[in-house]
Design an enzyme around this catalytic site. Structure first.
Site, PDB file in Angstrom:
ATOM      1  N   GLY A 158      59.573  13.459 -36.805  1.00  0.00           N
ATOM      2  CA  GLY A 158      59.669  12.359 -37.775  1.00  0.00           C
ATOM      3  C   GLY A 158      58.381  12.176 -38.554  1.00  0.00           C
ATOM      4  O   GLY A 158      57.983  11.061 -38.877  1.00  0.00           O
ATOM      5  N   SER A 164      58.852  11.160 -31.621  1.00  0.00           N
ATOM      6  CA  SER A 164      58.165  10.558 -30.491  1.00  0.00           C
ATOM      7  C   SER A 164      56.922   9.817 -30.988  1.00  0.00           C
ATOM      8  O   SER A 164      55.989  10.438 -31.493  1.00  0.00           O
ATOM      9  CB  SER A 164      57.761  11.668 -29.514  1.00  0.00           C
ATOM     10  OG  SER A 164      56.718  11.228 -28.700  1.00  0.00           O
ATOM     11  N   VAL A 215      50.890  14.120 -38.044  1.00  0.00           N
ATOM     12  CA  VAL A 215      49.616  14.538 -38.644  1.00  0.00           C
ATOM     13  C   VAL A 215      49.152  13.429 -39.592  1.00  0.00           C
ATOM     14  O   VAL A 215      48.003  13.014 -39.578  1.00  0.00           O
ATOM     15  CB  VAL A 215      49.783  15.896 -39.366  1.00  0.00           C
ATOM     16  CG1 VAL A 215      48.680  16.123 -40.373  1.00  0.00           C
ATOM     17  CG2 VAL A 215      49.777  17.012 -38.346  1.00  0.00           C
ATOM     18  N   LYS A 218      48.189  10.978 -59.973  1.00  0.00           N
ATOM     19  CA  LYS A 218      47.294  12.145 -59.871  1.00  0.00           C
ATOM     20  C   LYS A 218      47.550  13.060 -61.062  1.00  0.00           C
ATOM     21  O   LYS A 218      48.676  13.519 -61.267  1.00  0.00           O
ATOM     22  CB  LYS A 218      47.586  12.877 -58.549  1.00  0.00           C
ATOM     23  CG  LYS A 218      46.843  14.192 -58.408  1.00  0.00           C
ATOM     24  CD  LYS A 218      47.105  14.855 -57.061  1.00  0.00           C
ATOM     25  CE  LYS A 218      46.520  16.262 -57.031  1.00  0.00           C
ATOM     26  NZ  LYS A 218      46.872  17.009 -55.819  1.00  0.00           N
TER      27      LYS A 218
HETATM   28  P1  FAD Z   1      53.851  16.241 -38.164  1.00  0.00           P
HETATM   29  O1  FAD Z   1      53.304  15.212 -39.083  1.00  0.00           O
HETATM   30  O2  FAD Z   1      52.944  16.788 -37.113  1.00  0.00           O
HETATM   31  O3  FAD Z   1      55.119  15.616 -37.472  1.00  0.00           O
HETATM   32  C1  FAD Z   1      55.675  16.197 -36.327  1.00  0.00           C
HETATM   33  C2  FAD Z   1      56.734  15.269 -35.760  1.00  0.00           C
HETATM   34  O4  FAD Z   1      57.338  15.904 -34.650  1.00  0.00           O
HETATM   35  C3  FAD Z   1      56.201  13.938 -35.259  1.00  0.00           C
HETATM   36  O5  FAD Z   1      57.106  12.908 -35.564  1.00  0.00           O
HETATM   37  C4  FAD Z   1      56.155  14.139 -33.755  1.00  0.00           C
HETATM   38  O6  FAD Z   1      56.288  12.934 -33.060  1.00  0.00           O
HETATM   39  C5  FAD Z   1      57.374  15.011 -33.581  1.00  0.00           C
HETATM   40  N1  FAD Z   1      57.364  15.775 -32.330  1.00  0.00           N
HETATM   41  C6  FAD Z   1      56.537  16.790 -31.990  1.00  0.00           C
HETATM   42  N2  FAD Z   1      56.826  17.212 -30.741  1.00  0.00           N
HETATM   43  C7  FAD Z   1      57.856  16.459 -30.323  1.00  0.00           C
HETATM   44  C8  FAD Z   1      58.593  16.395 -29.119  1.00  0.00           C
HETATM   45  N3  FAD Z   1      58.328  17.173 -28.062  1.00  0.00           N
HETATM   46  N4  FAD Z   1      59.586  15.474 -29.026  1.00  0.00           N
HETATM   47  C9  FAD Z   1      59.870  14.644 -30.043  1.00  0.00           C
HETATM   48  N5  FAD Z   1      59.209  14.664 -31.209  1.00  0.00           N
HETATM   49  C10 FAD Z   1      58.210  15.550 -31.322  1.00  0.00           C
HETATM   50  N6  FAD Z   1      50.149  18.169 -47.473  1.00  0.00           N
HETATM   51  C11 FAD Z   1      50.210  17.832 -48.762  1.00  0.00           C
HETATM   52  O7  FAD Z   1      51.233  18.067 -49.409  1.00  0.00           O
HETATM   53  N7  FAD Z   1      49.149  17.229 -49.366  1.00  0.00           N
HETATM   54  C12 FAD Z   1      47.993  16.995 -48.723  1.00  0.00           C
HETATM   55  O8  FAD Z   1      47.076  16.422 -49.303  1.00  0.00           O
HETATM   56  C13 FAD Z   1      47.881  17.408 -47.386  1.00  0.00           C
HETATM   57  N8  FAD Z   1      46.744  17.246 -46.692  1.00  0.00           N
HETATM   58  C14 FAD Z   1      46.664  17.727 -45.423  1.00  0.00           C
HETATM   59  C15 FAD Z   1      45.447  17.699 -44.741  1.00  0.00           C
HETATM   60  C16 FAD Z   1      45.351  18.230 -43.459  1.00  0.00           C
HETATM   61  C17 FAD Z   1      44.043  18.237 -42.741  1.00  0.00           C
HETATM   62  C18 FAD Z   1      46.485  18.757 -42.809  1.00  0.00           C
HETATM   63  C19 FAD Z   1      46.412  19.291 -41.403  1.00  0.00           C
HETATM   64  C20 FAD Z   1      47.694  18.774 -43.469  1.00  0.00           C
HETATM   65  C21 FAD Z   1      47.779  18.295 -44.767  1.00  0.00           C
HETATM   66  N9  FAD Z   1      48.968  18.366 -45.477  1.00  0.00           N
HETATM   67  C22 FAD Z   1      49.019  17.992 -46.782  1.00  0.00           C
HETATM   68  C23 FAD Z   1      50.172  18.839 -44.810  1.00  0.00           C
HETATM   69  C24 FAD Z   1      51.041  17.656 -44.449  1.00  0.00           C
HETATM   70  O9  FAD Z   1      50.311  16.722 -43.692  1.00  0.00           O
HETATM   71  C25 FAD Z   1      52.235  18.120 -43.667  1.00  0.00           C
HETATM   72  O10 FAD Z   1      52.837  19.200 -44.314  1.00  0.00           O
HETATM   73  C26 FAD Z   1      53.243  17.025 -43.575  1.00  0.00           C
HETATM   74  O11 FAD Z   1      52.683  15.860 -43.089  1.00  0.00           O
HETATM   75  C27 FAD Z   1      54.377  17.427 -42.693  1.00  0.00           C
HETATM   76  O12 FAD Z   1      54.003  17.459 -41.364  1.00  0.00           O
HETATM   77  P2  FAD Z   1      55.160  17.631 -40.342  1.00  0.00           P
HETATM   78  O13 FAD Z   1      56.121  16.526 -40.522  1.00  0.00           O
HETATM   79  O14 FAD Z   1      55.638  19.026 -40.420  1.00  0.00           O
HETATM   80  O15 FAD Z   1      54.397  17.523 -38.947  1.00  0.00           O
END
Ligand code: FAD
Length: 506
Positions: A16, A42, A48, A81
């Site tokens: 999420g 969770s 992130v 932006k």
């Molecule tokens: P996450 O945010 O990590 O979410 C993972 C989800 O999975 C969470 O809800 C977690 O609770 C859940 N989860 C994990 N394991 C389990 C489990 N076992 N059971 C239940 N739930 C679980 N992108 C941009 O477009 N612009 C930016 O400026 C930018 N800046 C960034 C800067 C940094 C330093 C980083 C690292 C990334 C950046 N990004 C940026 C990328 C962006 O943050 C991510 O692409 C975006 O937030 C998507 O993350 P995600 O949802 O894939 O992962």
């Protein structure tokens, strides 16, 4: 005779963060109540939560699912932006702007930037090509207004995206998705059950014991890739030799007096620092390579260069640049950080999420889950990653900095042949050979080439053959029109206050 068709009845999204909720929002909008959508997240694991800067296609995503711009900015404490200012990248003390939009305005069959190149090489125009970007003219004046649709006007030559608070964004999309029938389950996935006969994912089990079954699983679990890697072992292609940064330390700080309509990226000894202005705070982070700097030093560098007081403890994130070898394997599609990460330099991660979702909708399987669809999805996604990868590598490769190990490594490193090919065309003939389907179009490539001191040996031959075109006169007219247009625009802060002020704004 038509083939038998059995539409999907259940989709399970694990995660999420921005990826999970963007997927839930877009799928619930596209599929309505035709298929049940469950999202598991969770709170204990968290997200992130630092994806705060975007690129213009996010507007298409929002429009497609019916999100109103002013409501969106207000609820995510966002700002506008117009591009990214790159400071100290080519060399210390130098800066350039990567704008969202074109340079100048078209007045002939030949693109404006090719004429600019001819004049610049001949010494008849002074200053950088930035001087002919509406985005930069607005950005440096701290102004914002929407582009105008009339293509004869200079106000039609720019585009824009948003900065926003990633936590508020996920919450906003959660409300949106839940109102369209998405079911959210709180809990930690502790087991992924895979069917013996074909290796498909059958169900996930939560720490409370609940077993959640589904036909299609979307892995949005972040870097860990709980399903795509943990269960299916899709494999990872490591790109650290081209994109060597592997850590980021991030911290929000109090907002400065100005809310700039652009992101700033400042090259540092072992990486680069971002500055992202929001209505209630400024987001900051130092993306760095752990081989060349310790975590403590990186944190100290970041904390010593904030606009205002830090509003939280600095947080370090670790990553490996690259991509999953298969984004879609069996009945599992990885979207977001579980699919890959190429570092945040050009704000492309949320964009890759957006296009992953749209591609999945276009290739949506039925319960047969044809491997042919997965093959096409994987091929298209791999190409998209590789094009973006090359554009990012260009920033590191094209530096004249030799004051620190990271920059010496990057300027000497081998680069992909695909990038080498593009750079040779530009260096030798001033030509841009970006494919029309590329995310970063010609003006983006030229911004980085010229901004990072790659000067072509000559302008494209066609510019020398059109000597009757009154280029200098047209350039002067464009410059005057830009000045007038920017003078009439409101300050960015006023625009936000009038149209989309967040209740959190300070
Ligand atoms: P996450 O945010 O990590 O979410 C993972 C989800 O999975 C969470 O809800 C977690 O609770 C859940 N989860 C994990 N394991 C389990 C489990 N076992 N059971 C239940 N739930 C679980 N992108 C941009 O477009 N612009 C930016 O400026 C930018 N800046 C960034 C800067 C940094 C330093 C980083 C690292 C990334 C950046 N990004 C940026 C990328 C962006 O943050 C991510 O692409 C975006 O937030 C998507 O993350 P995600 O949802 O894939 O992962």
């Amino acid at each position: 005779m038509t083939a038998e068709f059995s539409p999907l009845k259940s989709i399970v999204i694990v995660g999420g963060g921005s990826a999970g909720w963007m997927t839930a929002a877009a799928l619930s909008d596209a599929l309505g109540k035709a298929c049940s959508i469950t999202l598991i997240e969770s709170e204990a694991i968290g997200t992130v939560g630092v994806g705060e800067a975007t690129i213009p296609p996010i507007r298409t995503f929002n429009q497609r699912i019916g999100i109103d711009e002013a409501t969106f900015i207000k609820e995510t404490a966002g700002s506008y932006k117009l591009g990214i200012q790159f400071v100290d990248w080519a060399r210390k003390g130098h800066s350039y702007f990567h704008p969202f939009g074109q340079y100048g305005a078209e007045f002939d069959k030949v693109p404006f930037y090719h004429y600019w190149m001819r004049e610049s090489l001949a010494g008849t125009v002074d200053g950088p090509i930035d001087e002919f970007s509406m985005c930069w003219a607005m950005a440096k004046a701290g102004k914002f207004a929407h582009p105008e649709p009339d293509r004869r006007k200079i106000q039609s030559t720019f585009d824009y995206a948003y900065h926003f608070d990633a936590g508020l964004y996920a919450a906003f999309l959660r409300r949106f998705s839940e109102s369209r029938g998405v079911k959210r389950l709180e809990g930690k996935v502790v087991e992924v059950s895979v069917r013996g006969e074909d290796g498909f994912i059958e169900a996930v089990t939560l720490d409370g014991g609940e077993r959640v079954g589904g036909e299609l699983f979307i892995d949005c679990s972040g870097f860990r890739g709980l399903l795509i890697e943990g269960a299916l072992e899709a494999g990872y292609e490591n790109w650290q030799h081209w994109l060597p940064c592997d850590r980021a330390v991030a911290v929000p700080c109090a907002k400065g007096p100005e809310i700039t309509p652009y992101t700033r990226s400042t090259a540092k000894e072992a990486g680069w620092q971002w500055r992202i202005p929001l209505q209630h705070r400024t987001g900051n982070g130092y993306v760095h390579c752990s081989e060349f700097i310790s975590e403590d030093e990186a944190t100290e560098t970041l904390m010593n260069s904030l606009d205002g007081e830090a509003q939280a403890d600095p947080r370090t994130l670790r990553f490996v640049t690259g991509r999953r070898k298969k984004f879609w394997d069996k009945n599992c599609v990885a979207i977001g950080l579980s699919a890959g990460f190429m570092e945040p330099l050009e704000s492309t991660s949320l964009h890759l999420i957006q296009y992953g979702i749209l591609r999945l909708i276009a290739l949506l399987p039925d319960s047969e889950m044809s491997p042919l669809l997965a093959q096409e999805y994987n091929a298209q996604t791999a190409t998209e990653y590789e094009r973006i990868r090359d554009f990012l590598i260009l920033h590191y490769k094209a530096t004249t900095r030799d004051d620190a190990e990271l920059w010496r490594y990057c300027s000497a490193m081998e680069i992909p042949d695909s990038l080498q090919y593009k750079m040779e065309h530009f260096r030798n003939y001033g030509l841009l050979v970006a494919d029309e389907r590329e995310l970063f179009a010609n003006p983006s490539w030229i911004a980085v080439y010229l901004g990072q001191d790659i000067v072509p040996q000559r302008a494209p031959a066609i510019t020398e053959m059109r000597s009757s075109v009154p280029v200098a006169e047209r350039m002067q007219m464009i410059s005057n029109a830009m000045t007038q247009a920017v003078d009439q625009m409101p300050p960015h802060a006023d625009f936000l206050a009038r149209h989309c002020r967040s209740p959190l704004a300070v």
